[in-house]
Design a protein around this motif. Structure first.
Motif, short mmCIF file in Angstrom:
data_model
loop_
_atom_site.label_atom_id
_atom_site.label_comp_id
_atom_site.label_asym_id
_atom_site.label_seq_id
_atom_site.Cartn_x
_atom_site.Cartn_y
_atom_site.Cartn_z
N ILE A 450 3.46 -5.62 -4.94
CA ILE A 450 3.19 -4.21 -4.64
C ILE A 450 2.00 -4.16 -3.70
O ILE A 450 0.88 -4.51 -4.07
CB ILE A 450 2.89 -3.41 -5.92
CG1 ILE A 450 3.96 -3.65 -6.99
CG2 ILE A 450 2.75 -1.93 -5.58
CD1 ILE A 450 5.36 -3.29 -6.57
N ILE A 451 2.25 -3.73 -2.46
CA ILE A 451 1.18 -3.65 -1.45
C ILE A 451 0.94 -2.18 -1.13
O ILE A 451 1.84 -1.46 -0.70
CB ILE A 451 1.57 -4.41 -0.17
CG1 ILE A 451 1.81 -5.89 -0.49
CG2 ILE A 451 0.49 -4.26 0.90
CD1 ILE A 451 2.29 -6.71 0.70
N VAL A 452 -0.28 -1.73 -1.38
CA VAL A 452 -0.66 -0.34 -1.13
C VAL A 452 -1.37 -0.26 0.21
O VAL A 452 -2.28 -1.04 0.49
CB VAL A 452 -1.57 0.20 -2.25
CG1 VAL A 452 -2.07 1.60 -1.91
CG2 VAL A 452 -0.81 0.22 -3.58
N VAL A 453 -0.95 0.68 1.06
CA VAL A 453 -1.55 0.88 2.38
C VAL A 453 -2.31 2.21 2.35
O VAL A 453 -1.73 3.26 2.11
CB VAL A 453 -0.48 0.91 3.48
CG1 VAL A 453 -1.12 1.20 4.84
CG2 VAL A 453 0.29 -0.40 3.51
N LEU A 454 -3.62 2.13 2.58
CA LEU A 454 -4.47 3.33 2.60
C LEU A 454 -5.03 3.48 4.01
O LEU A 454 -5.84 2.67 4.45
CB LEU A 454 -5.61 3.21 1.59
CG LEU A 454 -5.20 3.00 0.13
CD1 LEU A 454 -6.44 2.84 -0.74
CD2 LEU A 454 -4.36 4.16 -0.37
N ASP A 455 -4.59 4.49 4.73
CA ASP A 455 -5.07 4.69 6.09
C ASP A 455 -6.31 5.58 6.08
O ASP A 455 -6.84 5.94 5.03
CB ASP A 455 -3.97 5.27 6.99
CG ASP A 455 -3.53 6.66 6.56
OD1 ASP A 455 -4.31 7.37 5.89
OD2 ASP A 455 -2.40 7.06 6.89
N ALA A 456 -6.78 5.90 7.26
CA ALA A 456 -7.91 6.81 7.41
C ALA A 456 -7.50 7.94 8.34
O ALA A 456 -6.76 7.72 9.30
CB ALA A 456 -9.13 6.08 7.97
N ALA A 457 -7.96 9.14 8.05
CA ALA A 457 -7.62 10.27 8.90
C ALA A 457 -8.25 10.11 10.28
O ALA A 457 -9.38 9.63 10.41
CB ALA A 457 -8.11 11.57 8.25
#
Length: 665
Positions: A450-457
């Protein structure tokens, strides 16, 4: 015969203004070939933009500040910070010295005014510098076939333009925007001070009260949990009740957060709890006259200070009048409701310091917090902290504050820094969406990760550009194609901002059950316990910190050269700067596994971020609040109560028992 080359004439302006319009009209009449107007920030009156459009098309510059770096390869936001600090130093040397103006008896207030001046500079000039830096970089891109008129409001300190050639004309103009603001501020404040003289107040005794001291809570996230928690989560971990609190509502914050209906129900159920701070007009300018001199007295002293221009005297008087108005208002609010403990977020609002100082004069304490642990990544943005104390996550948070202070000409550290660990980690136990829960189960059954991708605005004039954002997702899409058995969960900070090609590919991967896109609303904590790896950017460094604080593993994708204290402590295997290195590091972490030495490095970083590592930061925050209220009620003053609070806190939450962190193999 060789045909003469036609030269296009483009006007680059910082933002629509009357002065910029005059220069554009002059250029248009003079050369009659201005083809378009590009603006760094498209803000201002609609009629003004319409008038500009009447001469030639007006559009926003397609580049963002984050697309560029300085000559030494540093993110331009760092140059903006340097310019802001230079402006502060410049302004401080050109306005009357506060220590001399206020006198020896107001030494602490003079220090506060120096600090407040830094917030004044940030408020008035942060966007201005960002706009001009963007104009400078865009001007350097255009070829000699383009004639440029670069038009901008003259900054308070010089900004050097590079690669200037004969085809580039720099036009800086003085626009008395801040001067007008200062004059209007003086008039407004003078009116309030004058009207207050007709109010009938008795000078209060600040050393005693028949009522029990209370906690003031500023509206931040509201009363309904939308994935961020609520302003009241902590109270369930204490022996306190709503009767011990006052809830301050702010119309501007209500627009950004929360459900008005839920708040109405809450306030109707607790009619004596909620107070609209904007409607509080019962301001008493007679409280603490021996602590802060009246604005009129300060204005007289400033005007008699020789060697300073009239404009800078007006600026100094305006700053003080604004400070005094906010100070008196909140001192009256705190006194009227008997507030001695105040909870808010540690933002760099222009009114933050006078509010904090007003509470201190009543013997109270400001417990403003920074839940993300990363609020001090930009040194001039960093707000000077409350005088007595500050509750933060751990050692790395303290190092961030120290790092900022070393670059500044004024102090921002409090007398005491207290560690609590991650104060929002309880949100990781939130229930999963049923659809997502099933997808995670299916991925585990097929031995996938399970790979979670958290971007930035993206931010036009700050950190993360659209170009960098899409570059990050290009690398993520390549990784997705390379790892078909894994489930990728994308948790955007705001709505996804991909180009058409990226959108099409992502939609295909979603249809193939390979990717799940979580709603943008809310914090990502609910994903931490289910993830094998979190991939994020240094701009969204709080996500990196949050992951490690939960015991998870994170990879930082950095191709933006964003200077952050994280860079000093981040192991090489936890960072990537291109698609190839990202795939290599993901394979090392998930497929090969970390060595014992690498695990030790991660654990050391985890201890720096969250020294407790038990997920109980919210309970420590609640206990800390309760301690302060209890001891202030007993001893009457925060300065006296401080040593008892620290003793009680350290006795209840000693660090020695909980120093070991967990890391998933």
């Amino acid at each position: 015969m060789e045909q003469k080359r036609k030269i296009t004439h483009i006007a680059l302006i910082d933002r629509p203004s009357i002065r910029a319009l005059i220069h554009i009209i002059f250029s248009f009449l003079k050369v009659n070939n201005v083809s378009e107007v590009l603006v760094a920030e498209l803000v201002g009156p609609k009629w003004l933009i319409s008038v500009l459009n009447a001469f030639c098309p007006v559009r926003l510059i397609k580049y963002d500040l984050g697309d560029f770096t300085s000559e030494d390869g540093v993110h331009l936001f760092s140059e903006r910070e340097r310019l802001l600090h230079e402006t502060y130093v410049h302004l401080r040397s050109h306005v009357p010295n506060w220590s001399l103006t206020l006198g020896e008896s107001y030494e602490r207030l003079a220090t506060q005014m120096d600090l407040f001046m830094s917030r004044y500079v940030l408020h008035h000039h942060a966007s201005q510098f960002a706009r001009i830096l963007l104009l400078r970089e865009v001007a350097a891109i255009y070829s000699e076939d383009t004639k440029l008129s670069v038009i901008f409001e003259r900054p308070p300190v010089d900004i050097s333009f590079k690669d200037i050639n004969a085809q580039i004309t720099l036009i800086s103009y003085f626009f008395p925007r801040i001067f007008v603001h200062d004059v209007l501020n003086i008039i407004r404040s003078f009116k309030i001070i004058l009207f207050s003289q007709f109010q009938h107040f008795h000078a209060p005794d600040l050393t005693s009260s028949d009522l029990k001291a209370k906690i003031g809570i500023s509206y931040v996230q509201g009363v309904e949990d939308r994935g961020y928690g609520t302003d009241w989560d902590w109270i369930n971990e204490t022996q306190l009740s709503l009767n011990d609190c006052v809830y301050f509502l702010n119309e501007e914050k209500l627009k950004d957060h929360g459900d008005p209906k839920a708040l109405d129900i809450f306030c109707q159920s607790n009619p004596n709890l909620c107070v609209d701070e904007k409607k509080f007009t019962n301001i008493n300018f007679k409280i603490g006259q021996d602590i802060v001199p009246a604005g009129l007295e300060v204005a007289k002293r400033v005007c008699f200070r020789s060697g300073f221009s009239f404009r800078n005297q007006i600026k100094a008087i305006s700053m003080y009048f604004f400070y005094e108005y906010i100070f008196r208002k909140w001192q009256s609010i705190f006194y009227y409701y008997n507030i001695r403990v105040y909870i808010n977020v540690a933002d760099s609002n222009l009114d933050a310091l006078p509010v904090s100082y007003a509470l201190e004069t009543l013997g109270g304490v400001d417990l403003s917090f920074e839940f993300s642990a990363t609020g001090y990544h930009a040194y001039f943005d960093a707000r000077p902290l409350p005088i007595l104390q500050y509750l933060c996550w751990g050692e790395i948070s303290e190092k961030m504050i120290n790092s900022c202070e070393k670059k500044l000409s004024y102090a921002i550290k409090p007398e005491n820094i207290v560690y609590a660990g991650n104060m929002k980690l309880y949100l990781q136990h939130a229930n999963l969406n049923k659809k997502l829960e099933l997808k995670i189960k299916n991925a585990k059954e097929r031995k996938g990760n399970i790979i979670v991708v958290l971007d930035a605005a993206t931010t036009h004039l700050k950190f993360f550009s659209v170009q960098r954002y899409r570059s990050f997702y290009d690398a993520i899409l390549i990784l997705m194609r390379a790892r078909p058995n894994d489930l990728f969960i994308i948790k955007p900070q705001r709505d996804l901002n991909l180009d058409e090609r990226q959108n099409n590919e992502l939609e295909r991967l979603i249809r193939e059950q390979h990717v799940f896109v979580a709603p943008a609303l809310g914090l990502p904590h609910f994903l931490f316990l289910h993830s094998d790896l979190v991939i994020t950017t240094p701009v969204y460094s709080s996500a990196f910190f949050e992951t490690l604080a939960s015991g998870g593993m994170a990879l930082c994708y950095d191709d933006i050269l964003w200077p952050h204290i994280l860079d000093k402590f981040l192991p090489d295997f936890c960072r990537a700067n291109n698609s190839a290195s990202m795939q290599e590091k993901v394979e090392m972490i998930l497929d090969v596994g970390l060595t014992e030495q690498q695990k030790d490095q991660v654990m050391a970083l985890q201890r720096m971020i969250d020294p407790y590592g038990d997920g109980q930061g919210h309970k420590r925050f609640a206990f800390y609040i309760e301690c302060w209220l209890s001891h202030i009620r007993t001893y009457g003053d925060a300065k006296v109560a401080l040593k008892y609070v620290l003793h009680s806190y350290n006795e209840r939450w000693p660090l020695g028992k909980n120093k070991e962190k967990r890391v998933r193999a």
